[in-house]
Design a protein around this motif. Structure first.
Motif, PDB file in Angstrom:
ATOM      1  N   SER A  59       0.823  -1.201   0.000  1.00 41.51           N
ATOM      2  CA  SER A  59       0.000   0.000   0.000  1.00 41.51           C
ATOM      3  C   SER A  59       0.861   1.257   0.000  1.00 41.51           C
ATOM      4  O   SER A  59       0.500   2.262  -0.621  1.00 41.51           O
ATOM      5  CB  SER A  59      -0.961   0.008   1.192  1.00 41.51           C
ATOM      6  OG  SER A  59      -0.247   0.042   2.414  1.00 41.51           O
TER       7      SER A  59
ATOM      8  N   TYR B  32       1.316   1.358  -4.156  1.00 43.97           N
ATOM      9  CA  TYR B  32       0.117   2.150  -4.415  1.00 43.97           C
ATOM     10  C   TYR B  32       0.338   3.639  -4.098  1.00 43.97           C
ATOM     11  O   TYR B  32       0.205   4.491  -4.981  1.00 43.97           O
ATOM     12  CB  TYR B  32      -1.059   1.606  -3.602  1.00 43.97           C
ATOM     13  CG  TYR B  32      -2.386   2.224  -4.005  1.00 43.97           C
ATOM     14  CD1 TYR B  32      -3.096   1.721  -5.084  1.00 43.97           C
ATOM     15  CD2 TYR B  32      -2.909   3.304  -3.303  1.00 43.97           C
ATOM     16  CE1 TYR B  32      -4.301   2.295  -5.463  1.00 43.97           C
ATOM     17  CE2 TYR B  32      -4.110   3.878  -3.680  1.00 43.97           C
ATOM     18  CZ  TYR B  32      -4.803   3.362  -4.765  1.00 43.97           C
ATOM     19  OH  TYR B  32      -5.989   3.943  -5.142  1.00 43.97           O
TER      20      TYR B  32
ATOM     21  N   GLU C  24      -0.542  -3.602  -8.878  1.00 44.86           N
ATOM     22  CA  GLU C  24      -1.287  -3.042  -7.754  1.00 44.86           C
ATOM     23  C   GLU C  24      -2.155  -1.850  -8.151  1.00 44.86           C
ATOM     24  O   GLU C  24      -3.203  -1.609  -7.552  1.00 44.86           O
ATOM     25  CB  GLU C  24      -0.312  -2.617  -6.651  1.00 44.86           C
ATOM     26  CG  GLU C  24       0.425  -3.767  -5.988  1.00 44.86           C
ATOM     27  CD  GLU C  24       1.537  -4.364  -6.837  1.00 44.86           C
ATOM     28  OE1 GLU C  24       2.001  -5.473  -6.521  1.00 44.86           O
ATOM     29  OE2 GLU C  24       1.962  -3.715  -7.837  1.00 44.86           O
ATOM     30  N   VAL C  25      -1.709  -1.096  -9.143  1.00 44.76           N
ATOM     31  CA  VAL C  25      -2.462   0.073  -9.608  1.00 44.76           C
ATOM     32  C   VAL C  25      -2.968  -0.229 -11.018  1.00 44.76           C
ATOM     33  O   VAL C  25      -2.192  -0.290 -11.970  1.00 44.76           O
ATOM     34  CB  VAL C  25      -1.580   1.342  -9.612  1.00 44.76           C
ATOM     35  CG1 VAL C  25      -2.389   2.548 -10.085  1.00 44.76           C
ATOM     36  CG2 VAL C  25      -1.018   1.603  -8.222  1.00 44.76           C
TER      37      VAL C  25
ATOM     38  N   ASN D 250      -8.680   2.130  -6.009  1.00 46.72           N
ATOM     39  CA  ASN D 250      -8.761   1.631  -4.630  1.00 46.72           C
ATOM     40  C   ASN D 250      -9.347   0.225  -4.589  1.00 46.72           C
ATOM     41  O   ASN D 250      -8.855  -0.662  -3.868  1.00 46.72           O
ATOM     42  CB  ASN D 250      -9.626   2.567  -3.782  1.00 46.72           C
ATOM     43  CG  ASN D 250      -8.908   3.851  -3.408  1.00 46.72           C
ATOM     44  OD1 ASN D 250      -7.687   3.896  -3.344  1.00 46.72           O
ATOM     45  ND2 ASN D 250      -9.662   4.907  -3.178  1.00 46.72           N
TER      46      ASN D 250
ATOM     47  N   PHE E  48      -6.882  -2.420  -5.847  1.00 49.08           N
ATOM     48  CA  PHE E  48      -5.801  -2.748  -4.916  1.00 49.08           C
ATOM     49  C   PHE E  48      -6.258  -3.831  -3.944  1.00 49.08           C
ATOM     50  O   PHE E  48      -5.512  -4.775  -3.649  1.00 49.08           O
ATOM     51  CB  PHE E  48      -5.346  -1.507  -4.149  1.00 49.08           C
ATOM     52  CG  PHE E  48      -4.209  -1.791  -3.203  1.00 49.08           C
ATOM     53  CD1 PHE E  48      -2.919  -1.921  -3.671  1.00 49.08           C
ATOM     54  CD2 PHE E  48      -4.439  -1.964  -1.843  1.00 49.08           C
ATOM     55  CE1 PHE E  48      -1.867  -2.205  -2.802  1.00 49.08           C
ATOM     56  CE2 PHE E  48      -3.398  -2.243  -0.970  1.00 49.08           C
ATOM     57  CZ  PHE E  48      -2.111  -2.364  -1.450  1.00 49.08           C
TER      58      PHE E  48
END
Length: 244
Positions: A64, A68, A125-126, A208, A211
Motif C-alpha cells: 500500500s 500504491y 497493484e495500480v 482503490n 488494490f
C-alpha cells in the motif's frame, strides 16, 4: 537488472520526486532510466528473498505504501511530469510510467503486463491500464500477457510521441522546455482540473477497489503454487523473459 524496482529504488524515487516538488526552480519533472530499458517491473528476486512469507498485514502495509501510495503521489504531483521510455516497460514499470502526465518513447519501446499469466496475480497493484489504453486493449494485454509496441501505443493514445532512440532525450527535453515556459501556477491548476475529470468518472475509487482485489489474489492457491516454486523462476519460464 533492467531497473527492477527494489525497495531501495522505490524509496529513493519517491524521495527524488518530493525533492523536485519542493524545489521552486523545477517546473517539469522527467522520469527516465539509465540503460537500454525503462523498467522490468518489481524486483522479484528481492521479493522472494525478503517478502515471500509475509503475512496479509505485512504485505498490505508494504504494497500500500511502496506500490500504491508512491504511484499515486506521482499522479497527484502538482508539477507536470513526463515519462521517457525506452526498451522494456513491463508490469510495475508500466504502472509507474503511466502515472506521468505524458509519455515520450523510443521506437524500440514496448509495454506489457504478464503478471496474470506468470504470477497468477490480478495485474499490478495500480490498475491504470483501462484508463490509459482503453478497456478492450487493457483486457487483451492482461488476459494474454502480450505486449504492444511503441507504434501501437501511439495509435491508441497511450503515448504522446515516438522518436528514434538516439533522439529520445532531446525530444523529451524539448517537450519539457516548452511546458516549462508556461506560467507554473496556471499549469498546476489545469492539471488538477484534468485529473479531477477522471476522478468524477470513478478513477480513484476504481484504483482503490482493484488494490483490494490484487491483495486477495495473493491469497489464492494459484499464487501460492507460483510463490513456492520461486517468483523469479516464474518469470524466467515466461517465453518473453519479462519481469513483473
Amino acid at each position: 537488472a533492467r531497473n527492477a524496482q527494489s525497495r531501495e529504488l522505490l524509496d529513493e524515487l519517491d524521495a527524488a520526486f518530493q525533492a523536485a516538488i519542493a524545489d521552486d526552480s523545477v517546473r517539469v519533472i522527467v522520469l527516465a532510466a539509465e540503460g537500454p530499458h525503462f523498467s522490468a517491473g518489481h524486483d522479484l528476486k528481492q521479493a522472494q528473498r525478503e517478502r515471500a512469507d509475509f503475512t496479509v498485514e505485512e504485505r498490505w502495509e508494504y504494497e500500500s505504501l511502496r506500490y500504491y501510495d508512491y504511484c499515486l503521489r506521482i499522479w497527484d504531483c502538482p508539477k507536470p511530469t513526463i515519462a521517457e521510455v525506452r526498451g522494456a516497460c513491463v508490469a510495475a514499470g508500466f504502472m509507474v510510467a503511466n502515472m506521468c502526465d505524458m509519455v515520450v518513447c523510443s521506437e524500440d519501446a514496448f509495454f506489457s503486463d504478464p503478471v496474470g499469466q506468470t504470477l497468477a496475480a490480478a495485474a499490478t497493484e495500480v490498475l491504470i491500464h483501462p484508463w490509459v489504453m482503453g478497456l478492450r486493449k487493457a483486457k487483451e494485454m492482461l488476459f494474454t500477457g502480450g505486449k504492444i509496441d511503441a507504434a501501437e501505443a501511439l495509435r491508441i493514445g497511450m503515448v504522446n510521441q515516438v522518436v528514434p532512440g538516439t533522439g529520445l532525450r532531446d525530444a523529451t527535453m524539448t517537450l519539457a522546455k516548452r511546458i516549462s515556459d508556461a506560467p507554473p501556477f496556471g499549469i498546476r491548476l489545469m492539471k488538477r482540473s484534468l485529473n479531477r475529470s477522471l476522478d468524477v468518472q470513478g478513477f480513484r475509487n476504481a484504483l482503490n477497489a482493484h488494490f483490494d482485489t490484487h491483495q486477495l489474489s495473493h491469497m489464492s492457491s494459484e499464487f501460492a503454487a507460483v510463490r513456492d516454486k520461486g517468483l523469479a523462476q516464474a518469470i524466467q519460464r515466461n517465453k518473453s523473459g519479462e519481469s513483473a
